[in-house]
Design a protein around this motif. Structure first.
Motif, PDB file in Angstrom:
ATOM      1  N   ILE A 179       0.845  -1.201   0.000  1.00 16.18           N
ATOM      2  CA  ILE A 179       0.000   0.000   0.000  1.00 16.18           C
ATOM      3  C   ILE A 179       0.873   1.241   0.000  1.00 16.18           C
ATOM      4  N   LYS A 180       1.894   1.244   0.836  1.00 13.35           N
ATOM      5  CA  LYS A 180       2.788   2.401   0.892  1.00 13.35           C
ATOM      6  C   LYS A 180       3.578   2.530  -0.416  1.00 13.35           C
ATOM      7  N   LEU A 181       3.957   1.409  -1.023  1.00 12.63           N
ATOM      8  CA  LEU A 181       4.674   1.458  -2.296  1.00 12.63           C
ATOM      9  C   LEU A 181       3.816   2.087  -3.391  1.00 12.63           C
ATOM     10  N   ASP A 182       2.502   1.842  -3.343  1.00 11.92           N
ATOM     11  CA  ASP A 182       1.613   2.491  -4.313  1.00 11.92           C
ATOM     12  C   ASP A 182       1.601   4.007  -4.110  1.00 11.92           C
ATOM     13  N   PRO A 201      -1.308   0.812 -10.315  1.00  9.94           N
ATOM     14  CA  PRO A 201      -1.545   0.275  -8.966  1.00  9.94           C
ATOM     15  C   PRO A 201      -1.068  -1.170  -8.828  1.00  9.94           C
ATOM     16  N   PHE A 202      -1.025  -1.620  -7.606  1.00  6.94           N
ATOM     17  CA  PHE A 202      -0.579  -2.984  -7.314  1.00  6.94           C
ATOM     18  C   PHE A 202      -1.331  -4.011  -8.150  1.00  6.94           C
ATOM     19  N   SER A 203      -0.588  -4.959  -8.711  1.00  4.01           N
ATOM     20  CA  SER A 203      -1.164  -6.034  -9.518  1.00  4.01           C
ATOM     21  C   SER A 203      -0.925  -7.373  -8.840  1.00  4.01           C
ATOM     22  N   LEU A 204      -2.001  -8.091  -8.560  1.00  2.00           N
ATOM     23  CA  LEU A 204      -1.885  -9.413  -7.934  1.00  2.00           C
ATOM     24  C   LEU A 204      -1.151 -10.386  -8.849  1.00  2.00           C
TER      25      LEU A 204
END
Length: 332
Positions: free
Chosen positions: A306-309, A325-328
């Motif tokens: 979350i912080k990396l985003d 955004p973060f990709s699973l």
């Protein structure tokens, strides 16, 4: 639970010397300051200004939730990471690149919903194929053609509705979602979604607080005077990964049951204290679970993701880098 403390019962919270003390039923429970970053008050808790001053000096955030388990607000210490330069750039990005960043957020939601549903497709839930096919074939083309925020939000709404429509194939009958109802939730699955989204929102508020971003300037969600709208933006792509995967596992493994862990009134349904504690434990375990970040080539937690985003958004704002955004699937 790591750096987060949850208070799920009524009591009094105060400062005792250099510790935080929670008093309940004439019994004191001490909370160490050294490893505490945020406190979630999930029930009626009495506090005083002496405590708030102590929290501020130790940069501890306190989130408050109402009777219906909805987010009420946050005690936010002084902005020790505030940056006038970034604020100006963030506003400029809102004015010039809002559409592009908003689309990226919705693309992120779609990618992660696809991965969650495809997991169930591979394990025999072939009924979800219509939605996974729509996401893979139609959704992105429709989103790319959007020319304003209203159109983007309509596509996002359709995406979530299609996702919700597949719950009947994933969850047992007593947790089927007929209609998404938020304030207040009216059945067990709506109660779980609202509670999970609220916890994730609080985590995102804390993550953004520890960067130079301004909580008030968002891109997908409209700017609002009474909430931190950027936290809504950042949390969106993580909902399928953190909130819904937690819900599906707890319900399908019968760790949460309708007759044991919910309170139903005339027009609303809430988790009881035992149910909240079960959900919080699973939610924190998922946040602290790790994956190998492809770009960093090391293991990180979902909480760190979350912080990396947030940092990715800062790079987008300052350096005009693409925000993804973060990709699973890609683990980045």
């Amino acid at each position: 639970m790591g750096s987060t403390r949850y208070i799920t019962s009524m009591g009094e919270l105060s400062r005792k010397d250099n510790s935080i003390c929670f008093r309940k039923n004439d019994r004191n429970v001490y909370i160490p300051v050294e490893n505490t970053k945020e406190i979630y008050c999930m029930s009626e808790v009495s506090i005083n200004t002496k405590l708030l001053d102590f929290l501020s000096k130790n940069n501890i955030i306190m989130h408050f939730f109402n009777y219906h388990e909805g987010y009420s607000g946050t005690f936010y210490p002084n902005d020790h990471y505030c940056s006038g330069k970034l604020l100006v750039k963030q506003v400029k990005a809102y004015e010039e690149r809002r559409i592009k960043i908003a689309k990226a957020i919705v693309f992120g939601i779609g990618d992660n919903i696809y991965e969650v549903l495809y997991h169930y497709y591979k394990h025999g839930k072939k009924e979800v194929k219509d939605t996974t096919d729509w996401i893979r074939k139609d959704f992105k083309d429709i989103l790319l053609r959007c020319q304003n925020i209203k159109q983007i939000l309509q596509v996002e709404g359709e995406l979530w509705q299609k996702f919700y429509s597949e719950f009947k194939y994933i969850l047992p009958e007593d947790f089927v979602l007929n209609k998404r109802v938020k304030r207040p939730p009216d059945n067990p699955i709506n109660a779980l979604i609202s509670f999970g989204n609220t916890l994730l929102y609080g985590k995102t508020v804390t993550a953004i607080y520890n960067t130079h971003l301004d909580q008030r300037v968002s891109f997908l969600h409209e700017l609002a005077e009474r909430r931190f709208s950027l936290s809504l933006d950042i949390s969106e792509a993580f909902k399928p990964v953190i909130v819904f995967k937690t819900i599906f596992e707890l319900v399908n493994n019968r760790r949460l049951q309708v007759d044991k862990h919910f309170e139903s009134k005339f027009n609303y349904c809430l988790l009881n204290e035992e149910g909240r504690n079960i959900f919080i434990k699973a939610f924190e375990e998922r946040l602290e679970s790790t994956f190998t970040n492809v770009k960093l080539k090391r293991k990180v937690t979902y909480k760190t993701a979350i912080k990396l985003d947030c940092y990715k958004l800062i790079k987008c704002i300052l350096e005009d880098k693409e925000f993804k955004p973060f990709s699973l699937k890609e683990n980045y």
